[in-house]
Design an enzyme around this catalytic site. Sequence first.
Site, short mmCIF file in Angstrom:
data_model
loop_
_atom_site.label_atom_id
_atom_site.label_comp_id
_atom_site.label_asym_id
_atom_site.label_seq_id
_atom_site.Cartn_x
_atom_site.Cartn_y
_atom_site.Cartn_z
N HIS A 152 -6.82 -4.39 -0.58
CA HIS A 152 -6.10 -5.66 -0.66
C HIS A 152 -6.49 -6.45 -1.91
CE1 HIS A 152 -6.02 -4.69 3.66
NE2 HIS A 152 -4.84 -5.24 3.64
N HIS A 170 0.82 -1.21 0.00
CA HIS A 170 0.00 0.00 0.00
C HIS A 170 0.86 1.26 0.00
CE1 HIS A 170 -3.10 -2.85 0.85
NE2 HIS A 170 -2.63 -3.12 2.05
#
Length: 335
Positions: free
Chosen positions: A223, A61
């Site tokens: 995700h 991320h």
Amino acid sequence: MKKLLDDPDNAVEDSLSGFAAAHAGEVEVHGLGGSGPHFVTRSGGPVTGKVGLVSGGGSGHEPLHAGFVGDGMLDAAVPGAVFTSPTPDQIVPAIQAADAGAGVLAIVKNYTGDILNFETAVELAEAEDVEVATVVVNDDVAVEDSLYTAGRRGVAGTVAVEKIAGAAAVRGDDLAGVKAVAERVIANVRSMGVALAACTVPHVGRPSFDLGDDEIEVGIGIHGEPGRHRMPMASATEITKLLVDPVVQDLQLGQGDRVLLFVNGMGGTPQSELYVVYGRARTLLEERGVTVARSLVGNYVTSLEMQGASVTVLRLDDELEQLWDAPVKTPALHW
């Protein structure tokens, strides 16, 4: 799969090693070369008497969370494996490293693994006489439950929580005060995302979900989780409306509200397209009488190379606006 990696199994270690070299003097990366658990701290250690801030989550991320370690934001960050929660043996030393005598605030995104591992780590740190408070970020309006969480997910709104809580800590607020500011941000920030193409986790080697050439996934998580629904590709104006409307409805925004508008790239979307989305989102807000007082556009909470974007809106008041404006100097955010 084509990625700039030597060995997918070493992706996080190699990335952290490069991050440490690029930002030497700003941050310190612990655990490289198998010397211990991975975590990142600000160079020079915590500021004596200031509340420490710690956050973390799966890698993939970037720049979240390690890129936000520094003056005005986090004192430590804990990167797990790609899309995998960090473990308590990583989190505990990060909490200890962030403690400068005034306690530590743990900022946790609402994913089951993150919640459980941070809870365990906080208990272990408290057993070593570190005072720790915790807040949970859950800004994603797309779903109530997902593959990774019970309840709403923590996504791009985490940046606003870390920035504003970090400024409150620098201001000198005590642990209870910093936690209260963070909770005000959490109560007033919402996000919604869309994917035009899925991402590929290095050690898996295939896209996390399949999309046709003419399909998009609305309401995705960071995700690579599938979203709220799949639909045919549409114009930027139509897609942005699908992101903005649920956020506005959830926050009950209207005439006279002042907001931060944050358009976040998921890793594979050009900046030029993010500005198209920003322009459409701003128009939609202003048509409702909402004033966009602050803006942020760019890749801050990504999902590897996912093509897509999210829209985050934070309702501001005078204090939150001042704390957002306060100086910050980290590898990924600085003014």
